[in-house]
Design a protein around this motif. Structure first.
Motif, PDB file in Angstrom:
ATOM      1  N   UNK A  16     -29.700  -1.303  54.883  1.00  0.00           N
ATOM      2  CA  UNK A  16     -29.011  -0.001  55.011  1.00  0.00           C
ATOM      3  C   UNK A  16     -29.884   0.979  55.786  1.00  0.00           C
ATOM      4  N   UNK A  17     -30.294   0.547  56.962  1.00  0.00           N
ATOM      5  CA  UNK A  17     -31.254   1.338  57.722  1.00  0.00           C
ATOM      6  C   UNK A  17     -30.555   2.443  58.515  1.00  0.00           C
ATOM      7  N   UNK A  18     -30.134   3.475  57.788  1.00  0.00           N
ATOM      8  CA  UNK A  18     -29.512   4.640  58.421  1.00  0.00           C
ATOM      9  C   UNK A  18     -29.774   5.873  57.564  1.00  0.00           C
ATOM     10  N   UNK A  19     -29.604   7.038  58.166  1.00  0.00           N
ATOM     11  CA  UNK A  19     -30.018   8.300  57.543  1.00  0.00           C
ATOM     12  C   UNK A  19     -29.261   8.605  56.250  1.00  0.00           C
ATOM     13  N   UNK A  20     -27.975   8.333  56.205  1.00  0.00           N
ATOM     14  CA  UNK A  20     -27.196   8.663  55.011  1.00  0.00           C
ATOM     15  C   UNK A  20     -27.716   7.909  53.787  1.00  0.00           C
ATOM     16  N   UNK A  21     -27.965   6.607  53.949  1.00  0.00           N
ATOM     17  CA  UNK A  21     -28.464   5.826  52.818  1.00  0.00           C
ATOM     18  C   UNK A  21     -29.855   6.303  52.414  1.00  0.00           C
ATOM     19  N   UNK A  22     -30.708   6.561  53.402  1.00  0.00           N
ATOM     20  CA  UNK A  22     -32.065   6.997  53.107  1.00  0.00           C
ATOM     21  C   UNK A  22     -32.059   8.329  52.350  1.00  0.00           C
ATOM     22  N   UNK A  23     -31.220   9.254  52.771  1.00  0.00           N
ATOM     23  CA  UNK A  23     -31.132  10.556  52.104  1.00  0.00           C
ATOM     24  C   UNK A  23     -30.665  10.404  50.665  1.00  0.00           C
ATOM     25  N   UNK A  24     -29.720   9.503  50.446  1.00  0.00           N
ATOM     26  CA  UNK A  24     -29.193   9.275  49.097  1.00  0.00           C
ATOM     27  C   UNK A  24     -30.212   8.587  48.197  1.00  0.00           C
ATOM     28  N   UNK A  25     -31.214   7.934  48.801  1.00  0.00           N
ATOM     29  CA  UNK A  25     -32.224   7.205  48.025  1.00  0.00           C
ATOM     30  C   UNK A  25     -33.616   7.811  48.215  1.00  0.00           C
ATOM     31  N   UNK A  26     -33.631   9.095  48.462  1.00  0.00           N
ATOM     32  CA  UNK A  26     -34.890   9.795  48.722  1.00  0.00           C
ATOM     33  C   UNK A  26     -35.860   9.677  47.543  1.00  0.00           C
ATOM     34  N   UNK A  27     -35.359   9.739  46.340  1.00  0.00           N
ATOM     35  CA  UNK A  27     -36.209   9.639  45.159  1.00  0.00           C
ATOM     36  C   UNK A  27     -36.915   8.284  45.107  1.00  0.00           C
ATOM     37  N   UNK A  28     -36.199   7.221  45.451  1.00  0.00           N
ATOM     38  CA  UNK A  28     -36.799   5.889  45.477  1.00  0.00           C
ATOM     39  C   UNK A  28     -37.889   5.813  46.540  1.00  0.00           C
ATOM     40  N   UNK A  29     -37.652   6.447  47.676  1.00  0.00           N
ATOM     41  CA  UNK A  29     -38.663   6.469  48.732  1.00  0.00           C
ATOM     42  C   UNK A  29     -39.915   7.203  48.266  1.00  0.00           C
ATOM     43  N   UNK A  30     -39.753   8.336  47.599  1.00  0.00           N
ATOM     44  CA  UNK A  30     -40.903   9.104  47.131  1.00  0.00           C
ATOM     45  C   UNK A  30     -41.725   8.288  46.122  1.00  0.00           C
TER      46      UNK A  30
END
Length: 236
Positions: A16-30
């Protein structure tokens, strides 16, 4: 080194390498970034004890941005999905040789050196290999370096087919003078990302690179006049 939750985040990001998915999973990234920063902190602390040139480097300077530079790439995926850490004087944004860790499902490795420098830095390194060939040879024959890496990398994509300008085929260092990158690497397994012993393993792999990196960085930081060697780094 990383939890299964962080590995799962990277797997999901690949799908899911796109901005919408990344924004929705920002907590997981942090959460993933926090774990990676902690790993960088542990590795950096061990390297700093052996390598004073890293004394002023901070852990956050060892992390690469997750955003990809897609300005000149046909691949428009906005995010990196591999794990990478760089430890070099001045931080990973600098132009000096450093230690490097890379984990990707397709290729994982540990090592370091100087990757594809511009013409002037490349000229400086070649000059010092030419002038101080005996010292360079001794560094490459250090037992811990030989045991861990064997030699520098000789990828044909990063090696000239002919001697560089000013050097001849019969130069004793010609094999190294033809290099366009000066790196030493050793493969890893991607699965090692979640193994408890990986931090210590990486430290053991990186420390033998210290004399090589100091040789390269001394060349890069030299003035136009040749260096006057008072004490080789590998004997300090």
């Amino acid at each position: 080194m990383l939890s299964k939750e962080s590995i799962k985040f990277l797997e999901n990001l690949r799908d899911n390498n796109h901005k919408d998915w990344f924004s929705a999973n920002r907590t997981r990234y942090e959460y993933y970034k926090t774990e990676l920063l902690q790993a960088a902190r542990q590795i950096l602390k061990a390297l700093q004890q052996a390598d004073p040139s890293l004394a002023d480097v901070k852990p956050h300077q060892c992390l690469f941005r997750i955003n990809r530079d897609i300005r000149f790439s046909p691949d428009n995926r906005p995010y990196k999905t591999h794990v990478s850490l760089g430890f070099a004087p001045g931080g990973r944004k600098g132009d000096l040789a450093g230690y490097y860790v890379h984990f990707d499902p397709e290729e994982s490795f540990v090592g370091g050196g100087l990757y594809m420098p511009m013409s002037e830095p490349l000229k400086k390194v070649r000059t010092d290999i030419d002038l101080y060939w005996d010292e360079f040879t001794e560094i490459l024959h250090q037992p811990d370096f030989v045991q861990m890496y064997g030699d520098l990398d000789f990828d044909p994509h990063f090696t000239l087919s002919r001697p560089p300008k000013g050097y001849t085929y019969d130069h004793p260092a010609i094999r190294y003078l033809k290099l366009k990158s000066f790196t030493a690497t050793r493969p890893l397994r991607y699965s090692q990302l979640t193994e408890p012993a990986t931090i210590e393993l990486l430290i053991q792999h990186l420390l033998p690179l210290r004399p090589l990196l100091h040789f390269l960085n001394r060349a890069l930081q030299a003035d136009d006049e040749p260096n006057i060697i008072l004490k080789p780094f590998y004997k300090s």
